[in-house]
Design an enzyme around this catalytic site. Structure first.
Site, PDB file in Angstrom:
ATOM      1  N   ASN A 207       0.973  -1.168   0.111  1.00 41.29           N
ATOM      2  CA  ASN A 207       0.178  -0.023   0.083  1.00 41.29           C
ATOM      3  C   ASN A 207       0.866   1.280   0.018  1.00 41.29           C
ATOM      4  O   ASN A 207       2.169   1.222   0.068  1.00 41.29           O
ATOM      5  CB  ASN A 207      -0.721  -0.034   1.145  1.00 41.29           C
ATOM      6  CG  ASN A 207      -0.306  -0.182   2.380  1.00 41.29           C
ATOM      7  OD1 ASN A 207       0.352   0.764   2.903  1.00 41.29           O
ATOM      8  ND2 ASN A 207      -0.400  -1.270   3.300  1.00 41.29           N
ATOM      9  N   ASP A 276      -4.449  -6.657   4.922  1.00 45.65           N
ATOM     10  CA  ASP A 276      -5.328  -7.231   5.747  1.00 45.65           C
ATOM     11  C   ASP A 276      -5.372  -8.870   5.255  1.00 45.65           C
ATOM     12  O   ASP A 276      -5.600  -9.698   5.819  1.00 45.65           O
ATOM     13  CB  ASP A 276      -6.787  -6.746   5.511  1.00 45.65           C
ATOM     14  CG  ASP A 276      -6.708  -5.535   6.382  1.00 45.65           C
ATOM     15  OD1 ASP A 276      -6.318  -5.270   7.344  1.00 45.65           O
ATOM     16  OD2 ASP A 276      -7.726  -4.496   5.840  1.00 45.65           O
ATOM     17  N   LYS A 286       8.736 -16.999 -10.823  1.00 43.45           N
ATOM     18  CA  LYS A 286       8.076 -15.873 -11.273  1.00 43.45           C
ATOM     19  C   LYS A 286       7.097 -16.497 -12.225  1.00 43.45           C
ATOM     20  O   LYS A 286       7.105 -17.315 -12.966  1.00 43.45           O
ATOM     21  CB  LYS A 286       9.096 -15.215 -12.255  1.00 43.45           C
ATOM     22  CG  LYS A 286       8.729 -13.993 -12.556  1.00 43.45           C
ATOM     23  CD  LYS A 286       9.533 -13.121 -13.341  1.00 43.45           C
ATOM     24  CE  LYS A 286       8.939 -11.657 -14.137  1.00 43.45           C
ATOM     25  NZ  LYS A 286       9.443 -11.642 -15.349  1.00 43.45           N
ATOM     26  N   ILE A 304      -2.215  -7.707  14.322  1.00 37.72           N
ATOM     27  CA  ILE A 304      -1.089  -7.435  15.375  1.00 37.72           C
ATOM     28  C   ILE A 304      -1.455  -6.707  16.676  1.00 37.72           C
ATOM     29  O   ILE A 304      -1.304  -7.202  17.698  1.00 37.72           O
ATOM     30  CB  ILE A 304       0.094  -6.840  14.817  1.00 37.72           C
ATOM     31  CG1 ILE A 304       0.484  -7.697  13.485  1.00 37.72           C
ATOM     32  CG2 ILE A 304       1.232  -6.504  15.728  1.00 37.72           C
ATOM     33  CD1 ILE A 304       1.531  -7.135  12.671  1.00 37.72           C
ATOM     34  N   LYS A 338     -10.777  -3.596  18.917  1.00 35.98           N
ATOM     35  CA  LYS A 338      -9.486  -3.972  19.073  1.00 35.98           C
ATOM     36  C   LYS A 338      -9.276  -3.974  20.661  1.00 35.98           C
ATOM     37  O   LYS A 338      -7.951  -4.246  21.016  1.00 35.98           O
ATOM     38  CB  LYS A 338      -8.489  -3.353  18.265  1.00 35.98           C
ATOM     39  CG  LYS A 338      -8.639  -3.748  16.803  1.00 35.98           C
ATOM     40  CD  LYS A 338      -7.704  -3.029  15.757  1.00 35.98           C
ATOM     41  CE  LYS A 338      -7.801  -2.991  14.526  1.00 35.98           C
ATOM     42  NZ  LYS A 338      -6.823  -3.421  13.675  1.00 35.98           N
TER      43      LYS A 338
HETATM   44  N1  CTP Z   1      -3.304  -3.591  12.409  1.00 36.71           N
HETATM   45  C1  CTP Z   1      -2.504  -4.441  12.927  1.00 36.71           C
HETATM   46  N2  CTP Z   1      -2.543  -5.856  12.212  1.00 36.71           N
HETATM   47  C2  CTP Z   1      -3.343  -5.695  11.257  1.00 36.71           C
HETATM   48  C3  CTP Z   1      -4.246  -4.811  10.732  1.00 36.71           C
HETATM   49  C4  CTP Z   1      -4.193  -3.567  11.455  1.00 36.71           C
HETATM   50  O1  CTP Z   1      -1.531  -4.233  13.843  1.00 36.71           O
HETATM   51  N3  CTP Z   1      -3.214  -6.907  10.627  1.00 36.71           N
HETATM   52  C5  CTP Z   1      -3.291  -2.136  13.068  1.00 36.71           C
HETATM   53  C6  CTP Z   1      -2.850  -0.886  12.487  1.00 36.71           C
HETATM   54  O2  CTP Z   1      -1.361  -0.743  12.685  1.00 36.71           O
HETATM   55  C7  CTP Z   1      -3.648   0.256  13.124  1.00 36.71           C
HETATM   56  C8  CTP Z   1      -4.660  -0.429  13.449  1.00 36.71           C
HETATM   57  O3  CTP Z   1      -4.863  -2.036  13.560  1.00 36.71           O
HETATM   58  O4  CTP Z   1      -2.989   0.687  14.214  1.00 36.71           O
HETATM   59  C9  CTP Z   1      -5.913  -0.060  12.487  1.00 36.71           C
HETATM   60  O5  CTP Z   1      -5.568  -0.430  11.146  1.00 36.71           O
HETATM   61  P1  CTP Z   1      -6.412  -0.588  10.024  1.00 36.71           P
HETATM   62  O6  CTP Z   1      -6.007  -0.913   8.739  1.00 36.71           O
HETATM   63  O7  CTP Z   1      -7.158   0.880   9.962  1.00 36.71           O
HETATM   64  O8  CTP Z   1      -7.730  -1.422  10.619  1.00 36.71           O
HETATM   65  P2  CTP Z   1      -8.124  -2.764  10.108  1.00 36.71           P
HETATM   66  O9  CTP Z   1      -8.501  -3.807  11.198  1.00 36.71           O
HETATM   67  O10 CTP Z   1      -7.521  -3.411   9.148  1.00 36.71           O
HETATM   68  O11 CTP Z   1      -9.443  -2.104   9.619  1.00 36.71           O
HETATM   69  P3  CTP Z   1     -10.152  -2.058   7.952  1.00 36.71           P
HETATM   70  O12 CTP Z   1      -8.946  -2.253   7.176  1.00 36.71           O
HETATM   71  O13 CTP Z   1     -11.273  -2.976   7.697  1.00 36.71           O
HETATM   72  O14 CTP Z   1     -10.510  -0.539   8.147  1.00 36.71           O
END
Ligand code: CTP
Length: 398
Positions: A207, A276, A286, A304, A338
């Site tokens: 990303n 995610d 490849k 995490i 969370k």
């Molecule tokens: N985070 C994490 N581990 C993941 C996904 C997210 O530790 N696998 C943490 C990110 O570092 C951030 C928080 O959770 O502090 C929220 O991340 P975000 O991507 O906004 O949340 P998601 O739970 O992935 O929700 P969505 O993508 O559905 O909005």
């Protein structure tokens, strides 16, 4: 917070021109700068320049009648947070190491109640000279902070050690020195940047996170006195030298690195934009182009932040929510899901890759908006807020 005040001493070296830019950066940051120049410094840069940039009269003389009791050598540094000498010549270092006081600046240094920082600038042979090295060692023993020098092209045409740090580097060192030590002795674990989920040996899913926010928070936590472990996805940023850096690529590797440090951490700040999903079966070779459709199967990555927050004795956990709509509502829902005490909400389209940011802090006390500012400034305010919440919780528990 009280406005910070420094005395900026300028001695006679060609690098004196960099002190003009340094004053500009310090003043822009709201720091009051009182310039004091030696006679030799006035041969390199004018008092008028320094007065215009600092917005205050410049002092050069012990007997300056603008100080009513003729005690300029004492008065000017009273109430100062530091004396910073930029550039510091070999002569200035020698005088200060030996307690000599024969002009306004050297007398101010010996009469000071505040810390002294000096940024040496000189020819490489002068820097390497045994006497200079002895003087620098003595100054360090006396508690003086020596900033640099660096190695590189010198005004004399030679190349080597002795070149003064750049104005911005000195500004950062001074700004960091002046920060309140809210997190002294605390261990802060931070994730930053994107993750990269491999499809094959050369391709992957990632990303647009730049890592700027996470790295700024790491720097602000260090400046606040913390020990920092920075678990970083792939970014092209210079990490703060004092942080313990663990570079990772995938969310799985980031999770492994966090697991190793989470139990010993006092505070965990999850800034990383963790993917995610990952590819279920990344190809070892490849993938070749064909005319057929290609389907990639994605499986969810572990969360995490939620894992750390669910530890039996979790560190104080801070999450970041990047949303594209209904910011506060979705961020607060994420905070509850969370189970973290503090969530920092920002608009994804606004924050990702940008140099500045606008964030809202959400916790049990409600919402608290920080006005738009540079990421380093947001990081400083956020670290101060986290430190307050963290010690508030500790006090409640004890
Ligand atoms: N985070 C994490 N581990 C993941 C996904 C997210 O530790 N696998 C943490 C990110 O570092 C951030 C928080 O959770 O502090 C929220 O991340 P975000 O991507 O906004 O949340 P998601 O739970 O992935 O929700 P969505 O993508 O559905 O909005």
């Amino acid at each position: 917070m009280r406005r910070k005040r420094i005395v900026l001493g300028i001695t006679g070296g060609i690098a004196a021109y960099k002190s003009a830019e340094l004053v500009r950066l310090l003043v822009k940051d709201g720091i009051e700068v009182q310039v004091v120049m030696t006679e030799a410094a006035c041969g390199f840069i004018t008092e008028a320049t320094m007065q215009a940039l600092s917005g205050r009269p410049v002092f050069t003389d012990m007997w300056d009648s603008r100080i009513a009791d003729n005690m300029a050598h004492i008065e000017l540094s009273r109430g100062a947070d530091a004396i910073v000498v930029v550039p510091a010549t070999a002569d200035f270092l020698a005088k200060t190491a030996n307690g000599l006081a024969d002009d306004l600046l050297s007398t101010l240094c010996i009469a000071r109640e505040c810390p002294l920082l000096a940024a040496p600038a000189m020819n490489r042979q002068m820097w390497q000279n045994a006497a200079t090295q002895r003087n620098v060692a003595q100054l360090k023993r006396d508690g003086v902070t020596i900033l640099g020098p660096a190695s590189g092209d010198q005004a004399c045409g030679e190349i080597g050690m002795g070149r003064m740090l750049e104005a911005r580097e000195i500004y950062e060192a001074v700004a960091s020195f002046l920060q309140p030590k809210f997190l002294n002795g605390k261990h802060v674990l931070i994730t930053a940047g994107p993750t990269f989920e491999a499809i094959d040996p050369v391709r992957g899913i990632t990303n647009r996170s730049s890592g700027k926010m996470g790295y700024s928070i790491a720097r602000a936590a260090l400046d606040a006195g913390a020990k920092v472990t920075l678990v970083s996805g792939p970014v092209s940023l210079e990490p703060p030298a004092a942080a313990r850096l663990e570079r990772v690529e995938s969310a799985a590797k980031m999770f492994e690195a966090v697991k190793k440090s989470a139990k010993a951490a006092d505070i965990f700040i999850a800034v990383a934009a963790v993917a995610d999903y990952r590819i279920a079966n990344p190809s070892k070779q490849k993938i070749k182009r064909t005319s057929a459709e290609l389907e990639l199967k994605l499986v969810p990555n572990p969360d995490i932040l939620a894992w750390v927050a669910a530890l039996p004795k979790p560190p104080f956990c801070v999450g970041f929510a990047a949303e594209s709509q209904k910011l506060n509502e979705l961020a607060d829902e994420k905070r509850r899901r969370k189970k973290v005490p503090l969530m920092v909400a920002n608009l994804a389209q606004d924050a990702i890759g940008a140099d500045d940011n606008e964030v809202t802090l959400l916790d049990d006390g409600g919402t608290h908006k920080l006005p738009r500012a540079s990421k380093p400034e947001i990081a400083r305010q956020l670290v101060a807020y986290i430190a307050r919440q963290y010690s508030g919780r500790k006090n409640k528990k004890s």
